[in-house]
Design an enzyme around this catalytic site. Structure first.
Site, mmCIF file in Angstrom:
data_model
loop_
_atom_site.group_PDB
_atom_site.id
_atom_site.type_symbol
_atom_site.label_atom_id
_atom_site.label_comp_id
_atom_site.label_asym_id
_atom_site.label_seq_id
_atom_site.Cartn_x
_atom_site.Cartn_y
_atom_site.Cartn_z
ATOM 1 N N HIS A 173 4.344 1.153 2.538
ATOM 2 C CA HIS A 173 5.533 0.645 1.364
ATOM 3 C C HIS A 173 5.688 1.480 0.625
ATOM 4 C CE1 HIS A 173 2.802 -2.518 3.491
ATOM 5 N NE2 HIS A 173 3.859 -2.921 4.085
ATOM 6 N N LYS B 61 -2.140 -2.624 6.760
ATOM 7 C CA LYS B 61 -2.844 -4.002 6.588
ATOM 8 C C LYS B 61 -3.745 -4.645 7.447
ATOM 9 C CE LYS B 61 1.237 -5.612 5.534
ATOM 10 N NZ LYS B 61 2.236 -5.745 4.699
ATOM 11 N N CYS C 7 3.404 -7.869 14.520
ATOM 12 C CA CYS C 7 4.922 -7.563 14.952
ATOM 13 C C CYS C 7 5.303 -8.707 14.915
ATOM 14 C CB CYS C 7 4.565 -6.678 16.638
ATOM 15 S SG CYS C 7 3.402 -5.173 16.808
ATOM 16 N N LYS D 292 -2.874 5.488 11.269
ATOM 17 C CA LYS D 292 -1.696 4.857 10.116
ATOM 18 C C LYS D 292 -2.515 4.044 9.339
ATOM 19 C CE LYS D 292 2.372 1.935 10.225
ATOM 20 N NZ LYS D 292 2.673 0.178 10.833
ATOM 21 N N HIS E 144 0.843 -1.538 -0.112
ATOM 22 C CA HIS E 144 -0.053 -0.200 -0.420
ATOM 23 C C HIS E 144 1.099 1.261 -0.188
ATOM 24 C CE1 HIS E 144 0.740 0.587 4.391
ATOM 25 N NE2 HIS E 144 0.504 -1.480 4.346
ATOM 26 N N HIS F 82 -0.698 -2.586 16.897
ATOM 27 C CA HIS F 82 -1.767 -3.163 16.335
ATOM 28 C C HIS F 82 -3.330 -2.988 16.742
ATOM 29 C CE1 HIS F 82 1.953 -4.687 14.636
ATOM 30 N NE2 HIS F 82 1.189 -4.712 13.360
ATOM 31 N N CYS G 155 2.250 -10.989 19.856
ATOM 32 C CA CYS G 155 1.094 -10.207 19.072
ATOM 33 C C CYS G 155 2.070 -11.227 17.970
ATOM 34 C CB CYS G 155 1.594 -9.040 19.074
ATOM 35 S SG CYS G 155 1.145 -8.138 17.527
ATOM 36 N N CYS H 92 -1.950 -5.062 21.825
ATOM 37 C CA CYS H 92 -1.126 -4.321 21.205
ATOM 38 C C CYS H 92 -0.641 -3.341 20.900
ATOM 39 C CB CYS H 92 -0.863 -5.240 19.782
ATOM 40 S SG CYS H 92 0.859 -5.008 18.970
#
Ligand code: ME8
Length: 472
Positions: free
Chosen positions: A21, A297, A129, A294, A18, A147, A126, A144
């Site tokens: 990246h 994904k 992660c 943020k 996305h 996330h 997690c 987490c």
């Protein structure tokens, strides 16, 4: 010729790429192109991180084997690099057999140096992660902190790396090199992690088999983060031609703040354990946000870069990300913001200026840029000072400031064209010398702008240079 090794993180192949990246890869490419343009021998490395529970679970959900899944997704990341015009010199995959063999050799090195022992561990894990958390680091409801997803209790007999033993050496590194992590706030944050005390790190997993086998214990695979971090080294052993190791150590490792601890604390300690020189600099950028959150994904809060590239072209996306998101800070991606910068800056301020200049040189001087009479020495000084400012911004890895400095010159040239009004000068044969100088100054200023902007917008700047009669 001085060498420059530049890396991005290797991206997880659990889902499609996305804009987040794309952002890191584009920023790295801008730096790579700038350093090549400065005459350095650059090796720019990127790739994909393909082992571990997270990928195995994604493959299972997609009804594929982990390898088939990794092949499919890795090729999408590789293709994205092409669309972004990224000039990476190699694309590493952690499923490359040469990478696996080198990881095993490095692990053996750590084992031989006495930094590895067997133990048992229980902790909150997690999978997104691929990391353990202490109870105190979790958010309300055992989530987490990155996330905001529930963590799970994981207990295993594993191999451990004596990370705690590296506290003093890591602090010495931080003392010796106050800018080894930039920006300063991230340096401080990483330093506090070390000062706060380091726990030994579990570096193997017995409950999964999608990974690199531990050399002395075939029942276990190497912890995915150790496998992944070593990519920066292993890539040079088979992806950089003969004597690829000449590029070591990395000059700049680029990433977002989500993986600061892995790169600023664990990674240098792993290298020290192997007796390998640590990187020169780690640069942490902010997050690309969508609607204040943020882009990730795991949360599904994503922007697909392709529609923007289809509508505006890749150079516009590269420019927008470099300019809009202040390097090192979080910034919002929005369709309206994109359109505003595209229209206001790229089309009007740069594109129109170029088109008008080229058209006037065609109309008034038969397409030949007039010679410099030297009458615009002040402008030449301004160009030189912009070049110096851009170079200084790049030296400080301030990509946004670099493009802002270039834009000072773009705006200066827009004022120049209005002040000189070549269309008025052209009506008066007595003012031919003034017209010559105005056209020369505009062409020369635009040449400088296009050379400076080339790392940001390579295709457009090459076309601009060609229109100005320059060899791109
Ligand atoms: O962490 N804004 O892979 P990953 C800015 N495999 N950058 C972003 C971003 C966003 N919203 N989202 C992702 C991993 N990134 C590991 C790395 S390295 C040895 C192993 C970029 O796929 C940014 O560079 O989760 C971030 O650090 C990285 O993608 C995380 O990619």
């Amino acid at each position: 010729m001085s060498r420059y090794l530049l890396t991005t993180p290797i991206y997880y192949v659990n889902a499609e790429p996305h804009v987040g990246h794309a952002y890191t890869t584009i920023m790295a490419d801008i730096l790579a192109r700038h350093h090549r343009q400065s005459g350095e021998e650059v090796f720019f490395l990127t790739g994909t991180d393909e082992h571990g529970a997270k990928i195995a679970q994604a493959a299972e959900a997609a009804g594929r084997t982990p390898k088939a899944h990794a092949d499919e997704l890795s090729s999408k990341f590789r293709a994205l690099g092409g669309v972004l015009d990224a000039t990476n010199d190699f694309f590493i995959r952690t499923t490359d057999p040469q990478h696996g063999a080198e990881v095993r050799a490095l692990l053996q090195r750590m084992h031989d140096s006495g930094d590895i022992y067997s133990g048992s561990y229980g902790g909150w894990y997690c999978t997104a992660c691929e990391a353990f958390y202490n109870e105190g680091d979790l958010e309300e409801g055992r989530l987490c902190p990155i996330h905001r997803r529930p963590v799970e209790w994981l207990e295993e007999d594993n191999w451990f790396f004596r990370l705690s033993a590296y506290r003093d050496r890591l602090l010495a590194l931080y003392d010796e090199r106050p800018d080894w992590v930039i920006p300063q706030a991230r340096y401080n944050e990483a330093r506090r992690m070390i000062e706060g005390g380091l726990e030994d790190l579990s570096i193997s997993r017995s409950q999964i088999d999608w990974g690199v086998q531990v050399p002395w214990d075939p029942q276990q695979v190497v912890y995915v983060w150790v496998d992944a971090l070593f990519n920066y080294w292993t890539a040079l052993t088979y992806g950089a031609g003969e004597d690829g190791m000449r590029f070591w150590p990395p000059d700049l490792q680029l990433m977002a703040k989500d993986i600061l601890k892995f790169h600023a604390v664990i990674w240098p300690a792993l290298l020290m354990a192997c007796g390998i020189e640590v990187p020169r600099r780690v640069a942490i950028h902010g997050y690309v946000l969508k609607g204040g959150e943020k882009m990730s994904k795991t949360t599904g809060n994503l922007v697909d870069p392709f529609p923007f590239i289809d509508t505006y072209g890749i150079d516009a996306l590269r420019y927008y990300l470099a300019r809009e998101i202040r390097f090192g800070e979080d910034g919002t991606f929005s369709a309206e913001g994109f359109d505003a910068r595209y229209t206001g800056e790229l089309a009007n301020e740069y594109g129109n200026l170029l088109n008008r200049t080229v058209a006037m040189i065609g109309r008034y001087r038969d397409g030949t840029v007039p010679a410099d009479s030297g009458a615009d020495a002040a402008l030449a000084d301004e160009v030189a000072s912009v070049v110096a400012a851009v170079t200084a911004a790049f030296d400080g890895v301030d990509i946004t400031r670099a493009v802002e400095e270039i834009w000072v010159l773009v705006r200066r040239l827009n004022r120049l064209v209005e002040e000189r009004a070549p269309w008025t000068l052209a009506k008066d044969p007595d003012r031919a010398a003034e017209l010559d100088q105005a056209l020369f100054s505009l062409a020369e200023g635009l040449r400088a702008v296009s050379v400076l902007l080339w790392p940001f917008m390579p295709g457009s700047c090459e076309r601009a240079l060609a229109a100005l009669g320059q060899d791109p």
